[in-house]
Design a protein around this motif. Sequence first.
Motif, PDB file in Angstrom:
ATOM      1  N   LYS A 152       0.851  -1.191   0.000  1.00  0.00           N
ATOM      2  CA  LYS A 152       0.000   0.000   0.000  1.00  0.00           C
ATOM      3  C   LYS A 152       0.883   1.236   0.000  1.00  0.00           C
ATOM      4  CE  LYS A 152      -3.432   1.166   2.492  1.00  0.00           C
ATOM      5  NZ  LYS A 152      -4.106   1.504   3.738  1.00  0.00           N
ATOM      6  N   PRO A 153       0.387   2.341  -0.544  1.00  0.00           N
ATOM      7  CA  PRO A 153       1.164   3.575  -0.378  1.00  0.00           C
ATOM      8  C   PRO A 153       1.235   3.942   1.098  1.00  0.00           C
ATOM      9  CG  PRO A 153      -0.957   4.032  -1.385  1.00  0.00           C
ATOM     10  CD  PRO A 153      -0.830   2.545  -1.319  1.00  0.00           C
ATOM     11  N   ILE A 154       2.324   4.576   1.490  1.00  0.00           N
ATOM     12  CA  ILE A 154       2.388   5.056   2.872  1.00  0.00           C
ATOM     13  C   ILE A 154       1.264   6.063   3.048  1.00  0.00           C
ATOM     14  CG2 ILE A 154       3.992   6.982   2.414  1.00  0.00           C
ATOM     15  CD1 ILE A 154       4.393   4.762   5.436  1.00  0.00           C
ATOM     16  N   PHE A 155       0.571   5.984   4.162  1.00  0.00           N
ATOM     17  CA  PHE A 155      -0.558   6.885   4.351  1.00  0.00           C
ATOM     18  C   PHE A 155      -0.036   8.284   4.694  1.00  0.00           C
ATOM     19  CE2 PHE A 155      -3.858   8.935   6.838  1.00  0.00           C
ATOM     20  CZ  PHE A 155      -4.971   8.739   6.029  1.00  0.00           C
ATOM     21  N   GLY A 156      -0.535   9.270   3.942  1.00  0.00           N
ATOM     22  CA  GLY A 156      -0.165  10.659   4.239  1.00  0.00           C
ATOM     23  C   GLY A 156       1.306  10.957   4.014  1.00  0.00           C
ATOM     24  N   ASN A 165      -0.099   7.357  11.181  1.00  0.00           N
ATOM     25  CA  ASN A 165       0.023   7.096   9.748  1.00  0.00           C
ATOM     26  C   ASN A 165       0.546   5.691   9.467  1.00  0.00           C
ATOM     27  OD1 ASN A 165      -0.920   9.640   9.380  1.00  0.00           O
ATOM     28  ND2 ASN A 165       0.798  10.366   8.156  1.00  0.00           N
ATOM     29  N   ALA A 182      -2.436   3.480   9.891  1.00  0.00           N
ATOM     30  CA  ALA A 182      -3.363   3.642   8.784  1.00  0.00           C
ATOM     31  C   ALA A 182      -2.841   2.965   7.521  1.00  0.00           C
ATOM     32  CB  ALA A 182      -3.607   5.119   8.514  1.00  0.00           C
TER      33      ALA A 182
END
Lengths: 609, 341
Positions: free
Chosen positions: A318-322, A375, A378
Amino acid sequence: MEITKTSTKPKVQEHDHHDDHHDQSFITKYIFSEDHKMIAKQFLITGIFWAIVGGAMSSLFRIQLGFPDMDLTALSPIIGNWLTPQGKIDPEVYLALITMHGTIMVFFVLTAGLSGTFSNFLIPLQIGARDMASGFMNMLSYWFFFLSSIVMFVSIFVEGGPASGGWTIYPPLSALPQAVSGSGMGMTLWLVSMALFIVSALLGSLNYITTVINLRTEGMTFFRMPLTIWAFLVTAILGVLSFPVLLSAALLLIMDRSFGTSFYLSDIYIAGEALSNQGGSAILFQHLFWFLGHPEVYIVILPSLGITSEIIATCSRKPIFGYRAMVYSIFGIGVLSFVVWAHHMFISGMNPFLGSVFTILTLIIAVPSAVKAFNYIATLWRGNIVFTPAMLFSIGLVSFFISGGLTGLFLGNSVVDINLHDTYFVVAHFHIVMGSASFFGLFAGVYHWFPKMFGRMMNRTLGYFHFWVTFIGAYLVFFPLHYIGIAGFPRRYYSFTNFETGRIESFIDLNTFVSFAAIITFIAQFVFLFNFFYSMYRGRKAPKNPWNSNTIEWTTPREPGHGNWPGAIPKVERWPYDYSKPGSDKDYIPQHIPLSKTPESNMPEDSSR
Amino acid sequence: MNLIIGIILFLSLAVVFLLFRSTEILSVAKKKIATSFEDSNNSFNAISGVVFMFLSFAVIFWYSYDQFENYFLPMASKHAPEVELLFWVTMAVTFTVFIITQVVMFYFGYRYRYKKERKAYFYPENHKLEIVWTVIPAIVLVGLIGWGLVKWNNIMGPPPKDAVVIEIMGYQFAWASRYPGPDNELGDANYKLIDVDNIVGIDFTDSSSLDDFMPREIHIPKGKPVLFKIKARDVIHSVYLPYMRSQMNAVPGMPTQMWFIPTKTTAEMREETGNENFNFEIVCNKICGRAHFSMKHTVIVEEEWEYIKWKNEQKSWIEKNPDYYANFVKNNSTDVAVLND
């Protein structure tokens, strides 16, 4: 001949001269190497050596704390004259052990071993550079560190023992050889070693900053840099701004020790004699020391947080959140870390009003730290989590970062700190949030980038074993210390038998338990060492991109040579976190794949990333 | 004993090595790619995380409850309950956050462990959410800071005028105390006058030092503000009174101070703790050398009338050391004579 040869080459090739095979001698390849990858490995191996020394020292003093009656005569071939005739560790040796343990772990392992390894290894590879801005300075950085290591190591064996005033070396204790024998030759060597260390740190940091700013490949804008690079960049800036202050603190201390000045000394009567020093301030040293000392803890933790960001994103697919919030929080932490130093000094005797100011500033720094923790969590949400050993260590880091960070809210609040200051609560706090968390970042980084470093894989099962023993072990060692601290037990005590009649009984068992856990955890690290060195030569050969990662270091050959990429450096076309993009049939799109090749998964926001 | 340890060590090494070789050979035999994501260990690790978490919580709750009386010290000063209230409110806040974040993290690890057929949810940001979890901690922190600072200013602020003043001096490796005597004024001291007898360097040219006395134990009255004027003679020490929740460093060359109002006498504490040898002690809490760990000083808290009685019985330092004083007068005759006129 030479001229005609080069002139016939097309111009493009000249740019790529790095893939020419240089025949390097053993010395230029392995010893005085200017290749960032080799220098990184040198830092790593030296860091591992120091970690073993520092860990062994902690086992020794944990034996003293957990098994105070144990007869250590059996160890005398190794630690011979450190023992009293009864086979116990000498009280001054105990102080020397905790001092050296702290110094070694904070500076030699978690600063040089961590930043030195991963900033060196990853910055050129992840931003797409052939090498560091100055390979020669980089080499000097390692060799100054090596020199500093030698001096520090020698100091362990000198007459009078190594420095023993605590790793914070507060004068007058560290300034007066009459006060403790470690403040003689041992302390002199400590200061010399640290001065060399600071030179090394500065050479390294300046190089990291220059490289990140100037040598990014085409398309690698600042906001397309992986979070590792952001973390290394801010760490280097912190180092450049704060280490010189430690140098000046150390220089003034050297003057006080050897040249009769009175920067830190005043009104002292010791060993039957009133010293002539007057007008100095012992608090001044504390201000100068912690002006480095506090950024230093972020120099230790930020690279680990960067490494973790990268690994958690990759292994959650997943992309890193934020992403931007993460960058800003790294900067926020970096800036704030310079204005919180005096929270180490609430009860040092400084003006209570200063205490109020630093309480406010200190607790503000909890906000960006909290953002980072949230983050990470998340990022895990609705991911597709692959528990590689590196991922396990990253999750372990987040767990420690939260548990240890939260206890900072007690210590950062001046009024609560009155009672907790210098107790085991503090020991628990920083060993979890700074010690264990950074160590876990270091382990995570080694497991994750080992294939790129040595072209081979580490054994996973041993990695799992190593993780679980270390993770549970670290909690078993450090969590109980909170209770001992709340009960008001001071740190740096050789023994508690003389401590407030009748109270030690409550914690004898707990102390034994902690020591037991500490020694088991230390021994378990040899599983890692075996895995590390065995896999270096006999591990299974690594595929080019073993973790299906997006960052461009995985586009290099299995064992990148001098210059990193045999051909042109890849152009960066997107941010590093296009994992599991909707529409794409693969769950990752590396940074060098242009948007034009992935029309099925492009998003309107892509142009701004 | 050594043999047993050796055998255990050898066996564990053998186990680790076998584990290593067998997994290595097994993975080669299965022709599994060294990095295959589909890994039976994935679920093992995910579940272990959750199990570890619950076991830890169980142990933490049990120990915190069961051992409360051991690690939570009785409070013996007026500000101690106020400090402790803030401590425990902070504890409640942080412990809640601790439980929630760890549960959520390990649960996510388990719930979203790798499955080949599933794809992760591409979710790069959510500004609202980020603002929420920036602002909420900020508000909570403002509350904790504000509360803390009010208390901090009270505790560290100027002491009441009627405080009992005592000078405490730390030196390697003991504490000395000096009371002002009947004139309620501490005489001057100078570190250059320190010697084997006059350990704090009292300056007898100052007439208010003539009645100062230095007892072997510190006595303080319950219910009255007590002000410690703190000095150090050689290196930094720290005056730490855990039951009073009071602490202040002793710094050579820089006088510091702390004050508090004791609320329990030593006798009351002996009853409360059931330990008839109980004593309040100043313990040194700043690394100061070889015997740092045994540097302590008994403090006796008693009812005010007992304290006054005790104080009146004390002989001044020069009464106890008449020869020293005589010698001092001889060496400094002019100064002393002037003062005594």
